[in-house]
Design an enzyme around this catalytic site. Sequence first.
Site, short mmCIF file in Angstrom:
data_model
loop_
_atom_site.label_atom_id
_atom_site.label_comp_id
_atom_site.label_asym_id
_atom_site.label_seq_id
_atom_site.Cartn_x
_atom_site.Cartn_y
_atom_site.Cartn_z
CB VAL A 75 9.38 26.77 10.59
CG1 VAL A 75 10.10 25.47 10.29
CG2 VAL A 75 10.17 27.96 10.07
CB CYS A 76 5.19 23.01 9.64
SG CYS A 76 4.85 22.99 7.87
CB ALA A 77 7.36 18.47 9.15
CD GLU A 79 5.29 24.18 0.83
OE1 GLU A 79 4.39 24.30 -0.02
OE2 GLU A 79 6.46 24.58 0.64
CG MET A 104 11.74 22.03 10.27
SD MET A 104 12.96 23.34 10.57
CE MET A 104 14.20 22.44 11.50
#
Length: 381
Positions: A75-77, A79, A104
């Site tokens: 997961v990141c901010a 993708e 996210m």
Amino acid sequence: MKETQLQGMHADQLANRVLKKEPIFILDVRNGTDFADWRIEGNGVRSMNVPYFELIDGVEAILDTIPSDEEVVVVCAKEGSSIFVAEQLMVAGKMNVSYLIGGMKAWSEQLTPVRIGDLKDGGEVYQFVRVGKGCLSYMVISGGEAVVIDAVRMIGVFEDFAREKNVTITHTLDTHLHADHISGGRELAERTGGQYWLPSKDATEVNFPYQKLEEGRNLAVGQTAISIQPIYSPGHTIGSTSLIVDDRYLLSGDILFVTSIGRPDLAGKAEDWVSDLRTTLYERYPAVSEDLIVLPAHFGKVTELGDGGRVAARLGDLFQKNTGLRMEDESEFRRIVTENLPPQPNAYEDIRRTNMGKINPTEDEQRDMELGPNRCAVHDN
């Protein structure tokens, strides 16, 4: 030999896993500050934070900490970084790996309908769980009609669900002027031809027409005897209005949660509104039936998610278990409510102005304004 291709997981798929309390491992590659402030949580979730910049040159240092017998979601901010890291993990031999599509930002917007129960004369109540943000919206269905309460801005979910149930949305209600997320109630009413209701004491600065949600006014839903009865319950805001639905459910807005109570300071009025909050919790709520099922507008902890993801509790049980309802000393109550508060929600002033109709941010700006957890509670057990 055919190469295994990296797969993405949609936010709705991940939300269903979380609501069902299924085990999943999250590798969050955002920076440590963002992870500490807001992360994916759940009763079956294990998570680890390793910032992306530490993995640019390779993932070898973390391979021993990544499970091989569990599903791993990176997961990141947004993708991009998670795709890079997930690909590196697969090259290194970790095959049960995917990434969260949309990151996210997508997690913040995911909304999942959960059935709460029946109504006495036919019909149903559904709770829409925004698991990544902690927001809870509701749809009451009866006689081919529906009312949506505390709608978030992703109104397409409500429109699609109404079509699926073959009902017409005739009313949308906000229990108060929200400060942690942008309301979708007014736009949803405009798109469905319904009426939008808002407590008048919270609407002194709004720039649009609305129906006054006031104690003593009943709203019929469909052709049955079901009504939605407003009860004035100030404290979180000066206009906060709880709703008794079908003499069975108490929609408490942001006044009362399952393990906490609402904070009164999101308009800078903590000292002014703390007495109102206590009166609502210690005088108005005890005057209604203890058998009412409390359905709040938010949850603060994943432990509040019950079977299937429901967030609900019997009012009488909360009088026994919720610390916010058991502070007999009024001065202690005032001290906790006014002094022991978490940080303000992200961009809460701009969110309030948006909900008043004073500013009209773009969709991307609205997404950015809402990022992060809700912080509507004042006291958690």
